[in-house]
Design a protein around this motif. Structure first.
Motif, mmCIF file in Angstrom:
data_model
loop_
_atom_site.group_PDB
_atom_site.id
_atom_site.type_symbol
_atom_site.label_atom_id
_atom_site.label_comp_id
_atom_site.label_asym_id
_atom_site.label_seq_id
_atom_site.Cartn_x
_atom_site.Cartn_y
_atom_site.Cartn_z
ATOM 1 N N SER A 158 -7.110 21.043 62.945
ATOM 2 C CA SER A 158 -6.993 20.236 64.007
ATOM 3 C C SER A 158 -6.300 20.931 64.966
ATOM 4 O O SER A 158 -6.579 20.716 66.350
ATOM 5 C CB SER A 158 -6.054 18.980 63.774
ATOM 6 O OG SER A 158 -4.778 19.216 63.194
ATOM 7 N N GLU A 159 -5.260 21.910 64.686
ATOM 8 C CA GLU A 159 -4.515 22.581 65.539
ATOM 9 C C GLU A 159 -5.605 23.632 66.422
ATOM 10 O O GLU A 159 -5.618 23.790 67.867
ATOM 11 C CB GLU A 159 -3.381 23.490 65.361
ATOM 12 C CG GLU A 159 -2.154 22.577 64.785
ATOM 13 C CD GLU A 159 -1.068 23.538 64.271
ATOM 14 O OE1 GLU A 159 -0.275 23.809 64.949
ATOM 15 O OE2 GLU A 159 -1.008 23.628 62.804
ATOM 16 N N THR B 98 -0.100 16.218 70.668
ATOM 17 C CA THR B 98 -0.437 15.874 69.385
ATOM 18 C C THR B 98 -0.674 14.392 68.913
ATOM 19 O O THR B 98 0.058 13.537 69.260
ATOM 20 C CB THR B 98 0.176 16.651 68.250
ATOM 21 O OG1 THR B 98 -0.439 16.645 66.970
ATOM 22 C CG2 THR B 98 1.787 16.230 67.945
ATOM 23 N N LYS C 32 -6.592 23.771 70.256
ATOM 24 C CA LYS C 32 -6.027 24.742 71.247
ATOM 25 C C LYS C 32 -7.377 25.425 71.732
ATOM 26 O O LYS C 32 -7.312 25.758 72.960
ATOM 27 C CB LYS C 32 -5.038 25.622 70.548
ATOM 28 C CG LYS C 32 -4.571 26.671 70.963
ATOM 29 C CD LYS C 32 -3.396 27.332 70.431
ATOM 30 C CE LYS C 32 -2.835 28.554 71.492
ATOM 31 N NZ LYS C 32 -1.435 28.935 70.770
ATOM 32 N N GLU D 122 1.736 20.726 74.849
ATOM 33 C CA GLU D 122 0.618 20.357 74.098
ATOM 34 C C GLU D 122 0.959 18.831 73.894
ATOM 35 O O GLU D 122 1.865 18.397 73.817
ATOM 36 C CB GLU D 122 0.908 21.137 72.831
ATOM 37 C CG GLU D 122 0.543 22.687 72.803
ATOM 38 C CD GLU D 122 0.225 23.289 71.481
ATOM 39 O OE1 GLU D 122 0.204 22.611 70.559
ATOM 40 O OE2 GLU D 122 0.088 24.394 71.616
ATOM 41 N N ARG E 120 -4.622 20.650 58.705
ATOM 42 C CA ARG E 120 -3.596 20.419 59.984
ATOM 43 C C ARG E 120 -4.030 21.597 60.643
ATOM 44 O O ARG E 120 -3.977 21.620 62.064
ATOM 45 C CB ARG E 120 -2.309 20.393 59.569
ATOM 46 C CG ARG E 120 -1.474 19.138 59.100
ATOM 47 C CD ARG E 120 -0.367 19.165 58.664
ATOM 48 N NE ARG E 120 0.082 17.959 58.059
ATOM 49 C CZ ARG E 120 1.442 17.596 57.938
ATOM 50 N NH1 ARG E 120 2.283 18.477 58.341
ATOM 51 N NH2 ARG E 120 1.417 16.430 57.354
ATOM 52 N N LEU E 121 -4.353 22.728 60.229
ATOM 53 C CA LEU E 121 -4.477 24.158 60.971
ATOM 54 C C LEU E 121 -5.910 23.835 61.867
ATOM 55 O O LEU E 121 -5.824 24.131 62.809
ATOM 56 C CB LEU E 121 -4.722 25.238 59.926
ATOM 57 C CG LEU E 121 -5.037 26.628 60.663
ATOM 58 C CD1 LEU E 121 -3.939 27.076 61.451
ATOM 59 C CD2 LEU E 121 -5.137 27.673 59.344
ATOM 60 N N LYS F 269 6.719 21.021 66.687
ATOM 61 C CA LYS F 269 6.635 21.654 65.371
ATOM 62 C C LYS F 269 7.853 21.011 64.519
ATOM 63 O O LYS F 269 8.158 20.370 63.550
ATOM 64 C CB LYS F 269 6.179 22.858 65.121
ATOM 65 C CG LYS F 269 4.884 23.286 65.450
ATOM 66 C CD LYS F 269 4.463 24.511 64.810
ATOM 67 C CE LYS F 269 3.976 24.565 63.539
ATOM 68 N NZ LYS F 269 3.049 25.850 63.167
ATOM 69 N N ARG G 213 4.994 23.291 71.915
ATOM 70 C CA ARG G 213 4.824 23.438 70.507
ATOM 71 C C ARG G 213 5.793 23.638 69.528
ATOM 72 O O ARG G 213 5.553 22.682 68.714
ATOM 73 C CB ARG G 213 3.525 24.660 70.412
ATOM 74 C CG ARG G 213 2.924 25.030 69.183
ATOM 75 C CD ARG G 213 2.332 26.449 69.220
ATOM 76 N NE ARG G 213 1.967 26.673 67.750
ATOM 77 C CZ ARG G 213 1.066 26.392 67.075
ATOM 78 N NH1 ARG G 213 0.368 25.235 67.366
ATOM 79 N NH2 ARG G 213 0.826 26.667 65.880
ATOM 80 N N PRO H 150 -1.740 14.498 60.859
ATOM 81 C CA PRO H 150 -2.669 14.423 62.249
ATOM 82 C C PRO H 150 -3.787 13.300 62.056
ATOM 83 O O PRO H 150 -4.135 13.202 61.093
ATOM 84 C CB PRO H 150 -3.061 15.723 62.444
ATOM 85 C CG PRO H 150 -3.187 16.284 60.908
ATOM 86 C CD PRO H 150 -1.882 15.665 60.093
#
Lengths: 452, 82
Positions: free
Chosen positions: A224-225, B6, A229, B4, A221-222, B59, B55, B74
């Motif tokens: 993909s973030e 997702t 970004k 953002e 997940r990190l 979350k 964001r 994701p």
């Protein structure tokens, strides 16, 4: 139109019906097409075409994107003779790889030995056995150098200055090394409990190693973030369509090294299942291009029982891949509980008539030792998985004893020494005395008596 | 804060299949929901969903979904290998 919706995290393929637009015609796309062979990216699910950018998921159905080629154009130029005239690296098949210009990273990668392993064949009970030995792949001793070379060559073409990956080790090592040689800044994200050899094997190249507490899912997940970004080139996120294609070169080389023919049986370790599907694709591409004759071939997948979602689904006779929430095996490089390509790997095995097998940690260690003692090849735990599963497949008759097989060995054993530490005996220590040597190690009289 | 976007896969357990969770999501949080695919059978509901918003709001929305018992991933899941 009919398609399948799968949740990678759950491995649940559900066949549904949905409306969809027809794929765009090639002329409607924003084309950057200096390569006459590598045409577009294409959704593996719906067939929608995309320009060759750093994207990996279909906007329409979130299906995976993969490289699409103009096989007619390739067939008009690519011959066995042309390939054989080129340097012995994976780039001798460059028309079938997703870059526009000349490769710029990893020029020496690939063309690893295909070793005829007669003693191991006898030990496993099969007529003929070959080892595709990527433990000696350049520069980081694993097949990951293949995928990273393609990903970073494409990253350079796309103008990335920073590249990154999430990895359990081998990929991190390869990104670090190949980025260093190409002058790219790199970051590798690893789980906090990784083997020390693999951590050092990244740090030494001056990369930024980020060790992350938490489960693999959280690391993913990190990543993909970050990829979203900061716009970095994550080889296994936004560069994945390019990265994955590098695996095909292992299959191309096997076919060429066998004298331009496909092996009867190929046993492939499975983590996400990507390597298996790409080896299948490589065989199909060589057939389509007329570079090999049509002959029956079967592909088999190997996993560790402690994390065998694909193997278990295959054995249940379904393509529903149930996730393994907490993988528990010494084969950490294969320990993916939610295999993204599991569904596709199952279909490759089914299409070719192959099957899947899995093995315990004890069998993995035995597999490592068998490969070392009977073929002189020291493989990491994934190699032990492949050998152990091949042994079971041969013993059960699924791979007939009278046939020929190739085992794909993907990484060097020096990287996972912890797995066999204390399981291969200890050195015998003696004083510098011939008498002691003959008493404790080797007695020529007894040896000759024993020989008689 | 910057907007953002997702992309997620959601897996609904059997007990939540009939609950209008995505409608609730849009009411509860300042986000835009965009369903790209959905499939429901007796056992499970699967949705591919795009979320747009700030964001922290995204979350919080994901945390809420997970607390309900929905598996949220994701689309980039499974980047780790090798």
């Amino acid at each position: 139109m009919r398609g399948s919706l799968r949740l990678p995290g759950a491995g649940f393929p559900i066949v549904v019906k949905w409306l969809k637009t027809e794929p765009l015609a090639g002329s409607e796309l924003v084309m950057d097409k200096p390569s006459p062979f590598f045409s577009n990216l294409k959704c593996r699910e719906c067939g929608q075409l995309y320009p060759k950018q750093a994207i990996h998921v279909c906007d329409f159905d979130f299906g995976p994107l993969e490289a699409d080629y103009d096989y007619a154009a390739i067939k008009s130029v690519l011959t066995r003779e042309l390939i054989e005239s080129r340097p012995k690296s994976m780039w001798r098949y460059r028309e079938l790889l997703p870059i526009d210009g000349e490769p710029s990273v990893g020029m020496q990668v690939g063309f690893t030995p295909l070793v005829k392993a007669d003693r191991l064949a006898k030990a496993l009970g099969i007529r003929e056995l070959y080892i595709k030995n990527d433990t000696v792949n350049y520069p980081t001793l694993s097949f990951k150098d293949r995928v990273v070379s393609v990903a970073l060559s494409r990253a350079c073409e796309l103008g990335f200055k920073v590249v990154a990956c999430a990895s359990t080790g081998n990929l991190a090592n390869s990104v670090a090394a190949n980025a260093a040689s190409a002058g790219l800044k790199s970051y590798v994200l690893i789980p906090a409990d990784l083997e020390q050899g693999k951590v050092l094997g990244s740090l030494v190249y001056g990369t930024n190693v980020i060790s992350i507490h938490g489960a693999y899912d959280q690391v993913n997940r990190l990543c993909s973030e970050i990829a979203g970004k900061y716009g970095w080139g994550f080889v296994n996120v936004n560069l994945r369509p390019y990265y994955a294609e590098g695996s095909k070169t292992m299959g191309f080389e096997i076919a060429e090294q066998l004298g331009w023919q496909l092996p009867q049986h190929t046993v492939v370790p499975m983590a996400s299942g990507s390597l298996l599907t790409k080896i299948h694709k490589s065989y199909k591409e060589f057939l389509e291009l007329g570079l090999v004759e049509h002959s029956p071939f079967k592909i088999y997948g190997a996993q560790a029982t402690g994390c065998a979602p694909i193997s278990h689904a295959m054995k249940r006779g379904t393509d529903i891949v149930k996730p393994v929430p907490k993988p528990d095996t010494i084969a950490k490089s294969l320990a993916i509980g939610t295999p993204a390509d599991g569904y596709y790997a199952i279909h490759s095995m089914k299409q070719t008539g192959g099957c899947a097998e899995d093995c315990t940690d004890e069998e993995i260690v035995e597999g490592i030792r068998l490969l070392a003692e009977y073929a002189g090849i020291f493989a990491e735990t994934a190699g032990g998985v492949t050998v152990a599963c091949a042994k079971k497949l041969i013993a059960s008759g699924q791979i007939p004893a009278g046939d020929s097989a190739v085992l794909c060995i993907t990484g060097h054993g020096l990287k996972t020494q912890e797995a066999i530490n204390g399981k291969c005996g200890v050195p015998r220590t003696i004083n510098p005395s011939l008498r002691e040597f003959e008493e404790q190690v080797y007695n020529p009289d007894n040896a000759s008596a024993a020989a008689q | 804060m910057a907007e953002e976007k997702t992309r997620l896969w959601l897996m609904f357990p059997t007990r939540l299949i009939t609950r209008p969770v995505i409608w609730e999501l849009g009411k509860k949080f300042e986000i835009i929901t965009n369903v790209r695919q959905a499939s429901v059978n007796d056992e499970v509901g699967l949705v591919s969903l795009s979320l747009s918003g700030e964001r922290d709001e995204i979350k919080d929305a994901i945390t809420w979904l997970e607390e309900l018992g929905i598996k949220v991933e994701p689309v980039e899941i499974n980047t780790i290998e090798g």
